[in-house]
Design an enzyme around this catalytic site. Structure first.
Site, PDB file in Angstrom:
ATOM      1  N   ALA A 237       0.862  -1.192   0.000  1.00 37.68           N
ATOM      2  CA  ALA A 237       0.000   0.000   0.000  1.00 37.68           C
ATOM      3  C   ALA A 237       0.891   1.232   0.000  1.00 37.68           C
ATOM      4  O   ALA A 237       2.090   1.142   0.280  1.00 37.68           O
ATOM      5  CB  ALA A 237      -0.889  -0.013   1.236  1.00 37.68           C
ATOM      6  N   LYS A 238       0.278   2.364  -0.285  1.00 39.90           N
ATOM      7  CA  LYS A 238       1.097   3.574  -0.412  1.00 39.90           C
ATOM      8  C   LYS A 238       1.724   3.986   0.919  1.00 39.90           C
ATOM      9  O   LYS A 238       2.766   4.619   0.944  1.00 39.90           O
ATOM     10  CB  LYS A 238       0.282   4.702  -1.030  1.00 39.90           C
ATOM     11  CG  LYS A 238       0.415   4.655  -2.553  1.00 39.90           C
ATOM     12  CD  LYS A 238      -0.477   5.636  -3.239  1.00 39.90           C
ATOM     13  CE  LYS A 238      -1.528   4.872  -4.002  1.00 39.90           C
ATOM     14  NZ  LYS A 238      -2.624   5.689  -4.457  1.00 39.90           N
ATOM     15  N   ARG A 239       1.109   3.548   2.036  1.00 41.90           N
ATOM     16  CA  ARG A 239       1.705   3.910   3.329  1.00 41.90           C
ATOM     17  C   ARG A 239       2.997   3.139   3.589  1.00 41.90           C
ATOM     18  O   ARG A 239       3.706   3.388   4.555  1.00 41.90           O
ATOM     19  CB  ARG A 239       0.698   3.671   4.461  1.00 41.90           C
ATOM     20  CG  ARG A 239       0.266   2.245   4.582  1.00 41.90           C
ATOM     21  CD  ARG A 239      -0.673   1.978   5.748  1.00 41.90           C
ATOM     22  NE  ARG A 239      -1.175   0.611   5.662  1.00 41.90           N
ATOM     23  CZ  ARG A 239      -2.195   0.229   4.925  1.00 41.90           C
ATOM     24  NH1 ARG A 239      -2.867   1.118   4.218  1.00 41.90           N
ATOM     25  NH2 ARG A 239      -2.562  -1.040   4.872  1.00 41.90           N
TER      26      ARG A 239
END
Ligand code: GLU
Length: 294
Positions: A237-239
């Site tokens: 995920a982008k996190r």
């Protein structure tokens, strides 16, 4: 070229990450390898989650993932969805559902229903019950009156996959058409007969295949490809840090080499373009294991 097409269909929720880009590359390779056209669709049905797709499109172009025909935007196709839905309503295949998410979660599930399936609470409401719900101010979602509770699809990587089919939502209470309905109508309308996408969507595929059957359209061939995972083994995920082209700060050809290497098509420092990867691509030899990034 055969008449069919493959496609990539991102949701415009910000920059694509390396996992999305890998799926896009695979979709392109599968389509081109099999002589198909390649379509791009922007899944921007949900106004709350949609952003400008320009950055995503620029990244796909920078990798060399050419596409055919105009880019399709789901937000511009509402009237097509409404028309198909009207046909299903006329055929008696749709009913109004007044349940809240919570009521569905708390309802007892019938033994033959798959986990997470709609329990059918509103399927057999009487006319006066429906009128009372309307009078209480509730706006209904529209659901399909499904005649099966499971369906088996064929996937080129997973083989036969059996999954649940329920009385799926076709139009949400807020008036937005459901993803499952929209993708089936879109893919049919734009001539897509090969669906390559992340295997997180495998579970919803029997529902979509059922919609193809109900609408009398031939099902596409399905290829659900392994997702990219983070170092903890969870879906990337982008996190997870620098995972987009922009954040990685690498030129597109190096990102492409990295993706190609993850598919066993090149070394990660090799000078390649998508045509070279296409030459080497064997649909029967793609790694079945998820790629861990980071
Ligand atoms: N828009 C969906 C996503 O980004 C993909 C839909 C599809 O490939 O059918 O996850």
């Amino acid at each position: 070229m055969t008449a069919g097409a493959g496609r990539y269909a991102p949701t415009p929720s910000g920059d694509l990450h390396i996992g999305n880009l890998r799926t896009a590359l695979l979709a392109w390779l599968f389509a081109r390898r099999t002589g198909r056209a390649f379509r791009l669709r922007i899944d921007d049905l949900d106004p709350d989650r949609s952003r400008d797709p320009a950055g995503q499109l620029a990244d796909l172009a920078a990798l060399g993932l050419t596409h055919d025909g105009p880019i399709v935007r789901q937000s511009a196709r509402t009237s097509s969805y409404a028309k198909v839905l009207d046909g299903l309503i006329e055929g008696g295949l749709v009913y109004e559902c007044f349940c809240t998410r919570r009521e569905i979660a708390e309802a007892p599930t019938a033994p033959h229903h798959p986990p997470g399936a709609y329990p059918g609470t509103c399927r057999s409401l009487t006319r006066s019950e429906i009128e009372a719900k309307h009078a209480s101010g509730r706006t209904p979602a529209l659901r399909l009156r499904a005649e099966v509770s499971a369906l088996t699809i064929e996937d080129e990587l997973h083989g036969a996959f059996a999954g649940g089919v329920d009385d799926m939502v076709l139009r949400r209470a807020d008036g937005v058409h459901a993803y499952n309905l929209a993708v089936v109508i879109d893919d049919h309308d734009i001539g897509v007969d090969q669906v390559v996408r992340g295997d997180d969507l495998l579970a919803s595929t029997p529902r979509q295949a059922y919609l193809y059957d109900v609408l009398g359209h031939p099902r596409p061939s399905y290829v659900h490809v392994p997702l990219v995972l983070n170092a903890q083994g969870q879906r990337l995920a982008k996190r997870d840090g620098p995972v987009t082209m922009r954040d990685l700060g690498l030129p597109a050809h190096l990102v492409l080499a990295m993706l190609g290497a993850s598919l066993g098509l090149c070394a990660d420092d090799e000078q390649v373009d998508v045509e070279v990867l296409l030459d080497r691509f064997d649909p029967n030899a793609i790694p079945q294991e998820p790629w861990v990034f980071g």
